[in-house]
Design a protein around this motif. Structure first.
Motif, short mmCIF file in Angstrom:
data_model
loop_
_atom_site.label_atom_id
_atom_site.label_comp_id
_atom_site.label_asym_id
_atom_site.label_seq_id
_atom_site.Cartn_x
_atom_site.Cartn_y
_atom_site.Cartn_z
N MET A 1 6.54 34.70 49.86
CA MET A 1 5.05 35.25 50.03
C MET A 1 5.16 36.30 50.86
N THR A 2 6.20 37.17 51.28
CA THR A 2 6.36 38.26 52.11
C THR A 2 6.23 39.57 50.98
N ILE A 3 5.40 40.44 51.24
CA ILE A 3 5.37 41.59 50.40
C ILE A 3 6.57 42.65 50.61
N LEU A 4 7.46 42.73 49.49
CA LEU A 4 8.51 43.78 49.64
C LEU A 4 8.13 45.15 49.36
N SER A 5 7.13 45.41 48.53
CA SER A 5 6.68 46.76 48.04
C SER A 5 5.50 46.84 47.79
N VAL A 6 4.72 47.86 48.52
CA VAL A 6 3.20 48.36 48.12
C VAL A 6 3.32 49.58 47.85
N ASN A 7 2.46 49.91 47.09
CA ASN A 7 1.97 51.28 46.63
C ASN A 7 0.49 51.41 46.67
N ALA A 8 -0.01 51.93 47.62
CA ALA A 8 -1.57 52.14 48.05
C ALA A 8 -2.03 53.85 47.70
N ASN A 9 -1.26 54.23 46.93
CA ASN A 9 -1.42 55.62 46.67
C ASN A 9 -2.75 55.77 45.45
N TYR A 10 -3.01 54.78 44.97
CA TYR A 10 -4.11 54.88 43.82
C TYR A 10 -5.41 54.16 44.18
N GLY A 11 -6.52 54.23 43.75
CA GLY A 11 -7.57 53.58 43.86
C GLY A 11 -7.64 52.32 43.21
N GLY B 1 -3.64 36.58 47.03
CA GLY B 1 -4.91 35.66 47.44
C GLY B 1 -4.69 35.55 48.81
N LEU B 2 -3.85 35.49 49.46
CA LEU B 2 -3.62 35.26 50.91
C LEU B 2 -3.74 36.33 51.65
N LEU B 3 -3.29 37.61 51.11
CA LEU B 3 -3.53 38.79 51.68
C LEU B 3 -5.10 39.20 51.79
N LYS B 4 -5.75 39.09 50.63
CA LYS B 4 -7.17 39.11 50.45
C LYS B 4 -8.07 38.36 51.51
N MET B 5 -7.56 37.13 51.72
CA MET B 5 -8.38 36.24 52.69
C MET B 5 -8.10 36.40 53.77
N CYS C 1 -2.39 46.20 56.48
CA CYS C 1 -2.79 44.83 56.21
C CYS C 1 -1.51 44.07 55.51
N CYS C 2 -0.56 44.76 54.82
CA CYS C 2 0.46 44.39 54.35
C CYS C 2 1.64 44.09 55.22
N VAL C 3 1.78 44.93 56.15
CA VAL C 3 2.63 44.74 57.56
C VAL C 3 2.17 43.75 58.32
N LEU C 4 0.77 43.56 58.47
CA LEU C 4 0.35 42.61 59.34
C LEU C 4 0.65 41.25 58.58
N HIS C 5 0.14 41.12 57.30
CA HIS C 5 0.40 39.93 56.62
C HIS C 5 1.72 39.58 56.65
N ASN C 6 2.86 40.41 56.39
CA ASN C 6 4.37 40.01 56.55
C ASN C 6 4.60 39.30 58.16
#
Length: 168
Positions: free
Chosen positions: A1-11, A86-90, A115-120
Motif C-alpha cells: 500500500m506504499t506509493i513508489l511513484s507518482v506523476n502529478a504533472n497532468y490534470g 482508494g485509501l489515499l483519496k479517503m 498527500c502521497c508522502v503523507l500517505h506513505n
C-alpha cells in the motif's frame, strides 16, 4: 500500500495511458525490455495499453477459460493498487471531492505529491483507516490511441505466453 511513484504533472482529466506513456517508470521498463529483460512486468487495468512489460486484462473473457483465470488472478493482484488509491483519496478528501483541486496546476501537483508522502508516512506508522476505498473506472487504452500497435501486439504475445504457461 506504499506509493513508489507518482506523476502529478497532468490534470485529473488526462487519461492514465497518456500519463503512463510520459512517465519515467514507462521509460525505465521500456529500456529494460529493449536491453533484454523479459522477466519484469507491471500490472495494469484496461485503462492502460497491453505492452511486453505491462500486463493488462483481456476483454470479454468466457468462464472457465485460461484467459478468465488470468484475468481473475490479475484482478486479485491489482486489488492492492486499487485499495491504495482508494485509501489515499479517503485520507485526503481534497483528492476525491469533485475531482478538482482549486489551485493553479503547479500548486495542485505539489498538494498531490505531499498527500502521497503523507500517505506513505501513515502506512509506515501503521495508521489505519476504517472505510472501504472506491474505484473510478477508466476508458480502455486502445480507445485513446497513444501507443504504437507493434508494442501493443508484442504485449499481447507476452500476455498469451503467461496465460499458456500458468493458467491452462
Amino acid at each position: 500500500m506504499t506509493i513508489l511513484s507518482v506523476n502529478a504533472n497532468y490534470g485529473g482529466s488526462t487519461h492514465d495511458s497518456f500519463v503512463w506513456r510520459n512517465s519515467l517508470v514507462h521509460t525505465h521498463m521500456e529500456q529494460n525490455y529493449l536491453e533484454g529483460d523479459r522477466s519484469s512486468w507491471l500490472l495494469g487495468d484496461s485503462g492502460y495499453p497491453q505492452q511486453p512489460w505491462l500486463m493488462t486484462p483481456f476483454r470479454n473473457t468466457v468462464a472457465n477459460t485460461p484467459q478468465r483465470r488470468y484475468d481473475n488472478k490479475l484482478g486479485l493482484a491489482r486489488n492492492t493498487v486499487e485499495r491504495c488509491i482508494g485509501l489515499l483519496k479517503m485520507r485526503f478528501r481534497c483528492l476525491a471531492k469533485e475531482r478538482v483541486l482549486r489551485y493553479n496546476p503547479t500548486k495542485a501537483g505539489r498538494i498531490v505529491n505531499a498527500c502521497c508522502v503523507l500517505h506513505n508516512m501513515c502506512i509506515g506508522a501503521n495508521i489505519q483507516m476504517d472505510q472501504q476505498p472506491q474505484h473510478d473506472p477508466e476508458l480502455p487504452a486502445e480507445e485513446i490511441g497513444v501507443f504504437p500497435p507493434r508494442v501493443r501486439q508484442e504485449g499481447i504475445t507476452h500476455r498469451n505466453l503467461i496465460v499458456n504457461m500458468y493458467f491452462q
